[in-house]
Design a protein around this motif. Sequence first.
Motif, PDB file in Angstrom:
ATOM      1  N   PHE A 268       5.368   4.413   2.185  1.00 26.86           N
ATOM      2  CA  PHE A 268       5.176   3.080   2.064  1.00 26.86           C
ATOM      3  C   PHE A 268       4.988   2.587   3.788  1.00 26.86           C
ATOM      4  N   GLN A 269       3.824   2.856   4.432  1.00 22.45           N
ATOM      5  CA  GLN A 269       3.529   2.706   5.629  1.00 22.45           C
ATOM      6  C   GLN A 269       3.510   1.302   6.250  1.00 22.45           C
ATOM      7  N   ASP A 270       3.263   0.392   5.579  1.00 23.45           N
ATOM      8  CA  ASP A 270       2.994  -0.971   5.827  1.00 23.45           C
ATOM      9  C   ASP A 270       4.408  -1.782   5.880  1.00 23.45           C
ATOM     10  N   SER A 271       5.341  -1.041   5.263  1.00 18.53           N
ATOM     11  CA  SER A 271       6.803  -1.849   5.225  1.00 18.53           C
ATOM     12  C   SER A 271       7.579  -1.737   6.456  1.00 18.53           C
ATOM     13  N   GLU A 272       7.852  -2.678   7.443  1.00 21.61           N
ATOM     14  CA  GLU A 272       8.466  -2.469   8.735  1.00 21.61           C
ATOM     15  C   GLU A 272       9.960  -2.749   8.427  1.00 21.61           C
TER      16      GLU A 272
ATOM     17  N   SER B 280       0.859  -1.183  -0.143  1.00 28.50           N
ATOM     18  CA  SER B 280       0.280   0.056   0.095  1.00 28.50           C
ATOM     19  C   SER B 280       0.926   1.268  -0.103  1.00 28.50           C
ATOM     20  N   MET B 281       0.414   2.016  -0.613  1.00 29.73           N
ATOM     21  CA  MET B 281       1.464   3.366  -0.930  1.00 29.73           C
ATOM     22  C   MET B 281       0.277   4.608  -0.650  1.00 29.73           C
ATOM     23  N   ASN B 282       0.973   5.505   0.251  1.00 31.27           N
ATOM     24  CA  ASN B 282       0.096   6.786   0.435  1.00 31.27           C
ATOM     25  C   ASN B 282       1.231   7.926   0.384  1.00 31.27           C
ATOM     26  N   LEU B 283       1.146   8.374  -0.779  1.00 33.18           N
ATOM     27  CA  LEU B 283       1.928   9.468  -1.195  1.00 33.18           C
ATOM     28  C   LEU B 283       1.259  11.142  -0.940  1.00 33.18           C
TER      29      LEU B 283
END
Length: 195
Positions: A120-124, A19-22
């Motif tokens: 990319f907020q889901d990328s730990e 998921s991408m939040n730009l």
Amino acid sequence: MTDPKNVTPRKLPQESWISMNLDLAKVLTTVGPAASIIFAAWIFVAFLQTRYDAAIDRYRDLIEKFRSPDLSDSRKANMRDEILNYKRRCELMNRAIGCGLISAMLLISTMIFGGFSLVFQDSEALKLVSMGTATLGLILVIVGAAMVIMEGRIIRRQIHTELLDIPELAHGIDQGAGDINDPHRRGQDRVPTRS
């Protein structure tokens, strides 16, 4: 032609695998203040470079003077000690500059990975890499500063060495004039032989 009533609508993928939040404004307001840490790292590197350049110039000057045949034995011995100390100082400052440069690169990487982790907020993984580069960058700043402290100890010895060639000045600091490494010189125990 196909009848529009018989066409089934295609389903769009609901979510991609990442998921991408730009939100550029959020990225800039979050990452922007961290730039002050990077500027501080570059100022530290400039400080180190200035000290290194001055030490290198003095080191070269001393070597040139050491080649002169007009030096007394005690002056030559003290200059030899001073040249070796300048060599150690230059080596320390070179390492400190390396630490400072790597630190600055790591802190810049921290901002880049931090910006990506906002997008990319889901990328730990991005969050961990960003935290790792920040930690390593700050540790290297501390290591570089510790090297400057070590250099300061060498400078203390050099300050004493300069005075030992002139009896009036050596006696003024409660030292005997002569070779700094002479075990019979008065006050020898007050100046460490190796810093």
